[in-house]
Each structure stands twice: as structure tokens, then as C-alpha cells.
Design a protein around this motif. Structure first.
Motif, PDB file in Angstrom:
ATOM      1  N   LEU A  32      13.572  11.960 107.777  1.00 14.80           N
ATOM      2  CA  LEU A  32      13.658  10.800 106.886  1.00 14.80           C
ATOM      3  C   LEU A  32      13.156  11.173 105.495  1.00 14.80           C
ATOM      4  O   LEU A  32      13.471  10.507 104.515  1.00 14.80           O
ATOM      5  CB  LEU A  32      12.804   9.654 107.437  1.00 14.80           C
ATOM      6  N   ALA A  33      12.341  12.206 105.427  1.00 15.44           N
ATOM      7  CA  ALA A  33      11.765  12.641 104.146  1.00 15.44           C
ATOM      8  C   ALA A  33      11.440  14.124 104.239  1.00 15.44           C
ATOM      9  O   ALA A  33      11.272  14.661 105.337  1.00 15.44           O
ATOM     10  CB  ALA A  33      10.479  11.865 103.870  1.00 15.44           C
ATOM     11  N   LYS A  34      11.334  14.745 103.081  1.00 24.40           N
ATOM     12  CA  LYS A  34      10.871  16.139 103.034  1.00 24.40           C
ATOM     13  C   LYS A  34       9.477  16.197 103.654  1.00 24.40           C
ATOM     14  O   LYS A  34       8.594  15.409 103.267  1.00 24.40           O
ATOM     15  CB  LYS A  34      10.828  16.579 101.567  1.00 24.40           C
ATOM     16  N   MET A 104       9.887   4.326 105.773  1.00 30.92           N
ATOM     17  CA  MET A 104       9.610   4.490 107.208  1.00 30.92           C
ATOM     18  C   MET A 104      10.784   4.046 108.085  1.00 30.92           C
ATOM     19  O   MET A 104      10.720   4.189 109.303  1.00 30.92           O
ATOM     20  CB  MET A 104       8.396   3.650 107.624  1.00 30.92           C
ATOM     21  N   SER A 105      11.831   3.483 107.492  1.00 34.06           N
ATOM     22  CA  SER A 105      12.901   2.926 108.311  1.00 34.06           C
ATOM     23  C   SER A 105      13.791   3.999 108.909  1.00 34.06           C
ATOM     24  O   SER A 105      14.363   4.835 108.183  1.00 34.06           O
ATOM     25  CB  SER A 105      13.770   1.971 107.486  1.00 34.06           C
ATOM     26  N   PHE A 106      13.939   3.947 110.227  1.00 36.43           N
ATOM     27  CA  PHE A 106      14.807   4.919 110.906  1.00 36.43           C
ATOM     28  C   PHE A 106      16.284   4.571 110.730  1.00 36.43           C
ATOM     29  O   PHE A 106      17.152   5.293 111.217  1.00 36.43           O
ATOM     30  CB  PHE A 106      14.408   5.044 112.383  1.00 36.43           C
ATOM     31  N   LYS A 107      16.540   3.476 110.008  1.00 40.65           N
ATOM     32  CA  LYS A 107      17.936   3.160 109.658  1.00 40.65           C
ATOM     33  C   LYS A 107      18.354   3.916 108.398  1.00 40.65           C
ATOM     34  O   LYS A 107      19.536   3.961 108.060  1.00 40.65           O
ATOM     35  CB  LYS A 107      18.084   1.652 109.429  1.00 40.65           C
ATOM     36  N   ASN A 108      17.395   4.497 107.689  1.00 40.77           N
ATOM     37  CA  ASN A 108      17.723   5.237 106.466  1.00 40.77           C
ATOM     38  C   ASN A 108      18.555   6.473 106.781  1.00 40.77           C
ATOM     39  O   ASN A 108      18.432   7.055 107.864  1.00 40.77           O
ATOM     40  CB  ASN A 108      16.439   5.688 105.751  1.00 40.77           C
TER      41      ASN A 108
END
Ligand code: AMP
Length: 130
Positions: A32-34, A104-108
Motif C-alpha cells: 500500500l506504501a513504500k 491504511m485502506s486496503f481498497k487503495n
């Protein structure tokens, strides 16, 4: 054997961050992020709340050390922590660098990095790990 047990055994490659006798930590391959990192107990237990008290407590302390290392390397406000566990049946904590709640969204949409970029991120976090 879970995919994470295979990673711990070195049968499947991972971008390793840190390891001790009880835990193994590596970059999430679909981040979701680096710097999105997973912390996994070497003991293969599916559901995190089925872990014995000692392992669960130590897992949080190990995650703290990993989070502190990520913080030093990745530009973010703090490290978010979450447990989902619906995809891989081997308990794991997600450590995710965030600057806002929506990070924090796992939909991202997941971030994409080359293997060279993954290795560069992992080696910097490894170096920052105490
Ligand atoms: P969940 O079980 O819902 O917490 O999701 C499992 C997480 O593990 C996802 O974020 C995946 O991207 C990650 N994942 C699955 N396989 C691998 C792998 N081989 N290496 C690194 N991360 C993985």
C-alpha cells in the motif's frame, strides 16, 4: 506449509527486513506504501489471536523495532499497524507508513516497484534496524 513458512525457510524469495528466533519480517510484495512490511511468527498459526500469549506479546515488541526502522527510512507521519489475515492463513502484522487515515485502506491501488527498488528499500530499512 504456508507461503510465509516457505519464505521463512528460504524456499520462496523475499525482501527480508529482520529476523530473530521467533519472527521474520519482509516487504509486502503488493504494498500500500513504500516500506509496507509484514511481521510473521515462525510458528505457523493461522489466526493471530490463536497465538500463545508469549508469542503475541513478543510479536508486538518485534514489530515495534521494525516500525522504528521503517520510520527512519520512509517519509511518513507514522507507521500504521493492522491485521487482516483473510488472504494468507499464517498470522501476520502489516506495518504501513502513513500520512493520512486513508493510506491504511486496503481498497487503495497497490504501489508497484521494480525488484531493484524493493531491494533498495529493504536494505535501507535493514540498516536502520537495531
Ligand atoms: P492478508 O492475509 O489479507 O493480510 O493479506 C496478505 C498480504 O500478504 C497481502 O498484502 C499480500 O500482498 C502479501 N503477500 C502475499 N504473498 C506474498 C509474498 N510472497 N511476499 C510478500 N508479501 C506477500
Amino acid at each position: 506449509m504456508s507461503i510465509f513458512s516457505k519464505i521463512i525457510a528460504g524456499e520462496i524469495p523475499s525482501y527480508k527486513i529482520a529476523e530473530d528466533e521467533n519472527f521474520y519480517s519482509f516487504l509486502d510484495i503488493n504494498p500500500l506504501a513504500k516500506g509496507h512490511t509484514l511481521v510473521v511468527p515462525k510458528k505457523e498459526v493461522d489466526y493471530i489471536f490463536d497465538l500463545d500469549d508469549d508469542t503475541l506479546s513478543k510479536m508486538m515488541l518485534f514489530s515495534k523495532k521494525v516500525a522504528k526502522a521503517i520510520e527512519k527510512v520512509v517519509d511518513c507521519k507514522r507507521i500504521g499497524i493492522t491485521v487482516i489475515g483473510l488472504e494468507v492463513p499464517h498470522a501476520h502484522i502489516h506495518l504501513i507508513p502513513i500520512t493520512s487515515e486513508s493510506d491504511m485502506s486496503f481498497k487503495n491501488t497497490r504501489k508497484q516497484f521494480s525488484s531493484q527498488e524493493f531491494e533498495e528499500i529493504a536494505s535501507k530499512i535493514r540498516e536502520a534496524f537495531e
